[in-house]
Motif scaffolding. Sequence first.
Motif, PDB file in Angstrom:
ATOM      1  N   ALA A  92       4.656 -13.801   7.432  1.00 35.67           N
ATOM      2  CA  ALA A  92       3.806 -14.820   7.981  1.00 35.67           C
ATOM      3  C   ALA A  92       2.358 -14.268   7.840  1.00 35.67           C
ATOM      4  N   LEU A  93       2.059 -13.106   8.029  1.00 34.31           N
ATOM      5  CA  LEU A  93       0.542 -12.546   7.871  1.00 34.31           C
ATOM      6  C   LEU A  93       0.196 -12.708   6.416  1.00 34.31           C
ATOM      7  N   ALA A  94       1.113 -12.332   5.508  1.00 28.18           N
ATOM      8  CA  ALA A  94       0.643 -12.641   4.067  1.00 28.18           C
ATOM      9  C   ALA A  94       0.610 -13.858   3.435  1.00 28.18           C
ATOM     10  N   GLY A  95       1.681 -14.787   4.206  1.00 28.69           N
ATOM     11  CA  GLY A  95       1.275 -16.293   3.734  1.00 28.69           C
ATOM     12  C   GLY A  95       0.022 -16.770   4.609  1.00 28.69           C
ATOM     13  N   ALA A  96      -0.640 -16.405   5.541  1.00 26.05           N
ATOM     14  CA  ALA A  96      -1.911 -16.730   5.995  1.00 26.05           C
ATOM     15  C   ALA A  96      -2.882 -16.439   5.269  1.00 26.05           C
ATOM     16  N   GLY A  97      -2.892 -14.907   4.481  1.00 27.83           N
ATOM     17  CA  GLY A  97      -3.785 -14.513   3.374  1.00 27.83           C
ATOM     18  C   GLY A  97      -3.977 -15.187   2.313  1.00 27.83           C
ATOM     19  N   ALA A  98      -2.543 -15.833   2.108  1.00 30.34           N
ATOM     20  CA  ALA A  98      -2.635 -16.603   0.782  1.00 30.34           C
ATOM     21  C   ALA A  98      -3.405 -17.808   0.982  1.00 30.34           C
ATOM     22  N   GLN A  99      -3.212 -18.436   2.116  1.00 28.77           N
ATOM     23  CA  GLN A  99      -4.254 -19.615   2.355  1.00 28.77           C
ATOM     24  C   GLN A  99      -5.505 -19.393   2.427  1.00 28.77           C
ATOM     25  N   ALA A 139       1.039  17.073  -1.343  1.00 28.66           N
ATOM     26  CA  ALA A 139       1.879  16.404  -0.136  1.00 28.66           C
ATOM     27  C   ALA A 139       0.964  15.384   0.498  1.00 28.66           C
ATOM     28  N   GLN A 140      -0.297  15.460   0.646  1.00 30.15           N
ATOM     29  CA  GLN A 140      -1.302  14.647   1.262  1.00 30.15           C
ATOM     30  C   GLN A 140      -1.365  13.647   0.122  1.00 30.15           C
ATOM     31  N   ARG A 141      -1.613  13.648  -1.028  1.00 35.59           N
ATOM     32  CA  ARG A 141      -1.526  12.502  -2.040  1.00 35.59           C
ATOM     33  C   ARG A 141      -0.330  11.743  -2.122  1.00 35.59           C
ATOM     34  N   ASP A 142       0.782  12.531  -2.230  1.00 35.28           N
ATOM     35  CA  ASP A 142       2.032  11.731  -2.153  1.00 35.28           C
ATOM     36  C   ASP A 142       2.114  10.863  -1.110  1.00 35.28           C
ATOM     37  N   ALA A 143       1.840  11.303   0.316  1.00 35.67           N
ATOM     38  CA  ALA A 143       1.819  10.638   1.445  1.00 35.67           C
ATOM     39  C   ALA A 143       0.873   9.286   1.495  1.00 35.67           C
ATOM     40  N   LEU A 144      -0.334   9.531   0.748  1.00 31.39           N
ATOM     41  CA  LEU A 144      -1.261   8.525   0.689  1.00 31.39           C
ATOM     42  C   LEU A 144      -1.005   7.505  -0.390  1.00 31.39           C
ATOM     43  N   ASP A 145      -0.226   8.089  -1.710  1.00 27.38           N
ATOM     44  CA  ASP A 145       0.377   7.163  -2.327  1.00 27.38           C
ATOM     45  C   ASP A 145       1.487   6.114  -1.887  1.00 27.38           C
ATOM     46  N   ARG A 146       2.238   6.720  -1.052  1.00 30.47           N
ATOM     47  CA  ARG A 146       3.364   5.886  -0.381  1.00 30.47           C
ATOM     48  C   ARG A 146       2.859   4.768   0.203  1.00 30.47           C
ATOM     49  N   ALA A 147       1.635   5.142   1.026  1.00 27.19           N
ATOM     50  CA  ALA A 147       1.035   4.288   1.977  1.00 27.19           C
ATOM     51  C   ALA A 147       0.246   3.063   0.953  1.00 27.19           C
ATOM     52  N   LEU A 148      -0.346   3.347  -0.152  1.00 24.65           N
ATOM     53  CA  LEU A 148      -0.804   2.398  -1.082  1.00 24.65           C
ATOM     54  C   LEU A 148       0.228   1.684  -1.693  1.00 24.65           C
ATOM     55  N   VAL A 149       1.044   1.984  -2.072  1.00 22.20           N
ATOM     56  CA  VAL A 149       2.457   1.164  -2.497  1.00 22.20           C
ATOM     57  C   VAL A 149       2.868  -0.041  -1.413  1.00 22.20           C
ATOM     58  N   ASP A 150       2.752   0.412  -0.130  1.00 20.49           N
ATOM     59  CA  ASP A 150       3.232  -0.507   0.900  1.00 20.49           C
ATOM     60  C   ASP A 150       2.032  -1.535   0.785  1.00 20.49           C
ATOM     61  N   LEU A 151       0.822  -1.069   0.926  1.00 17.02           N
ATOM     62  CA  LEU A 151      -0.209  -2.095   0.856  1.00 17.02           C
ATOM     63  C   LEU A 151      -0.347  -2.796  -0.221  1.00 17.02           C
ATOM     64  N   ALA A 152       0.056  -2.629  -1.663  1.00 16.26           N
ATOM     65  CA  ALA A 152       0.178  -3.075  -2.658  1.00 16.26           C
ATOM     66  C   ALA A 152       1.340  -4.090  -2.554  1.00 16.26           C
ATOM     67  N   GLY A 153       2.171  -3.772  -1.935  1.00 15.49           N
ATOM     68  CA  GLY A 153       3.517  -4.792  -1.726  1.00 15.49           C
ATOM     69  C   GLY A 153       3.056  -6.140  -0.784  1.00 15.49           C
ATOM     70  N   PHE A 154       2.026  -5.801   0.151  1.00 13.29           N
ATOM     71  CA  PHE A 154       1.637  -7.043   1.007  1.00 13.29           C
ATOM     72  C   PHE A 154       0.794  -7.850   0.286  1.00 13.29           C
ATOM     73  N   TYR A 155      -0.160  -7.399  -0.585  1.00 11.83           N
ATOM     74  CA  TYR A 155      -1.073  -8.062  -1.339  1.00 11.83           C
ATOM     75  C   TYR A 155      -0.095  -8.983  -2.637  1.00 11.83           C
ATOM     76  N   ARG A 156       0.713  -8.385  -2.838  1.00  8.60           N
ATOM     77  CA  ARG A 156       1.637  -8.918  -3.972  1.00  8.60           C
ATOM     78  C   ARG A 156       2.338  -9.999  -3.279  1.00  8.60           C
ATOM     79  N   ASP A 157       2.672  -9.818  -1.906  1.00 10.81           N
ATOM     80  CA  ASP A 157       3.424 -11.157  -1.216  1.00 10.81           C
ATOM     81  C   ASP A 157       2.650 -12.053  -1.142  1.00 10.81           C
TER      82      ASP A 157
END
Length: 440
Positions: A392-399, A355-373
Amino acid sequence: MTDVFADLVGQDEAVATLRRAAASAAALLRAAAPAVARAGAPAAGGADPDGGHDDLDALAEELDGTGGATGQGAEGVDPGAGMTHAWIFTGPPGSGRSVAARAFAAALQCVHGTGCGRCPGCHTTLAGTHADVRLVVPEGLSIGVNEMRALVLRAASTPSGGRWQVVIIEDADRLTEAAGNALLKAVEEPPPRTVFLLCAPSTHPDDISVTIRSRCRLVPLRQPPAGAVAEVLVRRDGIAPDVAEWAAAAAQGHVGRARRLARDPEARQRRDAVLAVPRRLTGVGAAFDAASALIEAAEAEAAAAVAETDEAERAALQTALGAGGTGRGAAGAMRGAAGQLKDLERRQKSRATRAQRDALDRALVDLAGFYRDALTMALRAPVAPVHTDTAALAGAGAQKWDAEGALRRLEAVLECRAAIEANVKPRIAVEAMMLALWKG
C-alpha cells in the motif's frame, strides 16, 4: 537429506552438470585403479585390485550405458570427459554459490561417486571436517597473498583418502592481485588430484581475473524462484507455508535471508525499520537522521554477530600463550605475546568491517525492493510485489512520484551499493543516497 545437492534450490541445470562431472571423476579414478594396482599400491577410490566389482564399477557402467568396464574407455568413452581441475560458480547473492561448491566437493569425496549424502565422505565434507577439503572464507575485506600461497602449497599434497584434494574459495572476487597471481600459477599447473572451486558474483574482470577465468569451467547459477525457496523452508525447516511464502518473496530468492526472516523476530524488526525509511524522508535533517539510524543499525547488527566469535578467539589465544599461568616464565611469555594479540585484533577489526558492510547491504537490498515495487506499480506491470506488507505504501509512492521518480530513487539505492563496494565510506554513501531519495 536425499543427497548432497538437496539444498541447492532451483538450480536444476547446474545440479545436472555437477552430477555428470562427479560421475566422470569417479570413473576417472576407476580407470586409473588397474595401473595403480599393478604397481602394488592400493586402488584409488576403493576399487578392488583383485578385480572385484565395486561402487566405481557400477558407476562407470551407468555412465557409459554399456554394462561393461569403462576403465579403458569402452566404445571410445573418456571416463574423465565431464571433469576438470578448476571451476567457477557464479550467480547473484543467495543463489547458492558456496552451497553448490560444497555439494560438489562432497560428491567428489563420496565413496560411491554420486554424492549420496550418507557416506563418511559426504558427511565430513559438508560438516567441514574432511582432511582433503580446504575451505577459504574471507573474514576481512580481502584474501591476502600469504594465505593463498600457504593454501596452494598444502593443496599440492597427495589426497590422504585416495580420491581428490579439493580447495573451495568463497568470495574469490576478494582476492588481492598478488593472491590471484599465486592462485593462477596453481591453476595453470595443477597437481594431478587437486580440484579448485571458486565462488564469485560474476566473471567480470572486476570480480575474477580473465586469466583465471580462462582456465576454469563456469557453472552459472540463477536467482531461485520464490516458490522453490518457500518449498525448502517448509520441507527442511518446518516453517508454516504462509510464513515461508512471505519470507521467500521478501528475501528476493535469497535462501539464507528467507530463513532468517522466517525464524528471527529481530531480523524482521530490522527489515521493518528499513522499509519505514521512505516515510521518514521529510527534509534534509530527516534524511541525515535516517542515514545515521541505518548506519548505526548495521554497526549494532555486525557487533552482535562477531562478538561471541571475537571473545572465543581472544580467550583461546591467551590460553595458548600461557595466560593465567603461575610458572617462572609465564609473565615473560605474556609480555612477548603483545604482537600476536595485536595481529588478532587487526583481523577481528577487518572481520567486523566486513560484517557491517554485509548488514548494510542487506538493508539496501530491502530498500531497493520497495522502490522496485513502486516502479512496477507506476508502470502497472503484472508482477507480484517483493514486499507484500508495504504494498500500500509503495502504491502511494507510485502515485506521488510516477515511474520516472520511482526509477531515480531505485537507481540511487543501487548507486549507493556500488559506491560502498568500491570502498567509499559507508556513512558518506548512505547520506548521499538519503538526500537523493528525498529530492527524487
